[in-house]
Design an enzyme around this catalytic site. Structure first.
Site, short mmCIF file in Angstrom:
data_model
loop_
_atom_site.label_atom_id
_atom_site.label_comp_id
_atom_site.label_asym_id
_atom_site.label_seq_id
_atom_site.Cartn_x
_atom_site.Cartn_y
_atom_site.Cartn_z
N ASP A 16 0.84 -1.21 0.00
CA ASP A 16 0.00 0.00 0.00
C ASP A 16 0.87 1.26 0.00
O ASP A 16 1.97 1.25 0.57
CB ASP A 16 -0.91 -0.02 1.25
CG ASP A 16 -2.10 0.89 1.08
OD1 ASP A 16 -2.27 1.49 0.00
OD2 ASP A 16 -2.89 1.00 2.04
N HIS A 33 3.19 2.94 -8.88
CA HIS A 33 2.99 1.50 -9.10
C HIS A 33 4.23 0.89 -9.76
O HIS A 33 4.64 -0.22 -9.41
CB HIS A 33 1.75 1.26 -9.97
CG HIS A 33 0.46 1.71 -9.34
ND1 HIS A 33 0.16 1.44 -8.02
CD2 HIS A 33 -0.59 2.42 -9.84
CE1 HIS A 33 -1.03 1.96 -7.74
NE2 HIS A 33 -1.50 2.56 -8.81
N LEU A 127 10.99 -20.74 -3.92
CA LEU A 127 9.96 -19.85 -3.37
C LEU A 127 8.69 -19.96 -4.21
O LEU A 127 8.76 -19.97 -5.44
CB LEU A 127 10.46 -18.39 -3.41
CG LEU A 127 9.44 -17.33 -2.97
CD1 LEU A 127 9.26 -17.33 -1.45
CD2 LEU A 127 9.86 -15.93 -3.43
C1 FPP Z 1 -1.73 0.13 -3.49
O1 FPP Z 1 -1.28 1.45 -3.49
C2 FPP Z 1 -1.18 -0.60 -4.62
C3 FPP Z 1 -1.88 -1.19 -5.64
C4 FPP Z 1 -3.34 -1.20 -5.72
C5 FPP Z 1 -1.19 -1.83 -6.76
C6 FPP Z 1 -0.08 -2.73 -6.35
C7 FPP Z 1 0.65 -3.18 -7.54
C8 FPP Z 1 1.99 -3.19 -7.65
C9 FPP Z 1 2.94 -2.79 -6.62
C10 FPP Z 1 2.57 -3.73 -8.90
C11 FPP Z 1 2.84 -5.17 -8.67
C12 FPP Z 1 3.21 -5.83 -9.90
C13 FPP Z 1 3.21 -7.16 -10.09
C14 FPP Z 1 3.72 -7.71 -11.36
C15 FPP Z 1 2.70 -8.10 -9.09
P1 FPP Z 1 -2.36 2.62 -3.63
O2 FPP Z 1 -2.49 2.95 -5.07
O3 FPP Z 1 -3.62 2.23 -2.95
O4 FPP Z 1 -1.63 3.77 -2.86
P2 FPP Z 1 -2.33 4.96 -2.04
O5 FPP Z 1 -3.08 4.32 -0.91
O6 FPP Z 1 -1.18 5.78 -1.58
O7 FPP Z 1 -3.22 5.68 -3.01
#
Ligand code: FPP
Length: 238
Positions: A16, A33, A127
């Site tokens: 997050d 992201h 893993l």
């Molecule tokens: C939450 O941060 C994150 C997500 C909804 C997306 C997570 C995805 C990735 C890290 C990419 C992973 C890639 C692979 C290939 C698995 P948020 O957008 O909710 O952040 P905020 O709360 O600060 O708005």
């Protein structure tokens, strides 16, 4: 006393804070992201180095469809690109990749990328990397309830013989042990519909660090914290 030899067998992560990280750096959310993918790479490395056997990450929830279309499209493109680009390296590291979630609700392109990467990494024995994509715990539990109801009405399952194991065996995670440790970044302290059944006895670790800043050192810190926990599983311990 701290037991430094105790390593969680299974770590689950709610990644997050990508959006806030991007905002803090004056960039579009999708930039956060993209940086988040680098943290995934670090988490995989740290998990292998520490001897963690299973790593589950929450990449996209069924609720995330409510985000702006541009962000969803960018995320899906990022998943496809990352899965394709990382698969050979995951294979080299001995990682087997598995996706859990309502994959029927994903585009054919995303589904193809998933199938290919799962195939390419099938032999990994260091893993198990489980990526929750279009996943929510209530979706998973509803599916399990539906399967049990179907079997009961077909006469292949006795309703009175249904146990916690019956339910567990019908979850997307049936093949793997429950997480020992759940990590959530960015200071939010909630489960957000993630592995509600499987986290029943997991240790919870919340950190203020935003996901793009969660590097290998932060992963090690979470494990050190876990090693100091006294797990009781509802029992009394002397
Ligand atoms: C939450 O941060 C994150 C997500 C909804 C997306 C997570 C995805 C990735 C890290 C990419 C992973 C890639 C692979 C290939 C698995 P948020 O957008 O909710 O952040 P905020 O709360 O600060 O708005």
């Amino acid at each position: 006393m701290t037991d430094t030899t105790r390593t969680p067998r299974h770590v689950a992560i709610i990644m997050d804070g990508n959006g806030r990280w991007a905002q803090q750096h004056g960039k579009e959310r999708v930039f956060g992201h993209a940086r988040g993918v680098e943290s995934v790479r670090g988490a995989v490395k740290a998990a292998i180095r520490n001897g963690v056997g299973y790593l589950t990450i929450y990449a996209f929830s069924t609720e995330n469809w409510g985000r702006p279309t541009e962000e969803i499209d960018a995320l899906m493109e990022l998943f496809c690109k990352s899965i394709a680009a990382e698969a050979p390296e995951l294979r080299r590291q001995g990682v087997s990749l598995h996706i859990i979630g309502d994959t029927q609700g994903l585009s054919p392109e995303v589904r193809e990328h998933i199938a290919l990467a799962e195939q390419q990494t099938a032999d990994g024995d260091k893993l198990v990397l489980i990526v929750a994509l279009n996943y929510s715990s209530r979706w998973e539990l509803t599916e399990a309830a539906r399967a049990i109801a179907r079997e009961a009405s077909a006469g292949t399952l006795d309703p009175d013989a249904v146990t916690a194991e019956t339910v567990g065996a019908r979850l997307a995670t049936a093949a793997w042990p429950d997480p020992d440790l759940l990590i959530r970044t960015s200071g939010e302290c909630r489960l957000s519909n993630f592995l509600l059944w499987q986290l029943a006895y997991s240790e919870l670790y919340f950190t203020e660090v935003l996901w793009p800043d969660f590097d290998e050192r932060e992963f090690d810190k979470a494990l050190d914290n876990y090693r100091q926990r006294d797990r009781r599983f509802g029992l009394i311990k002397n």
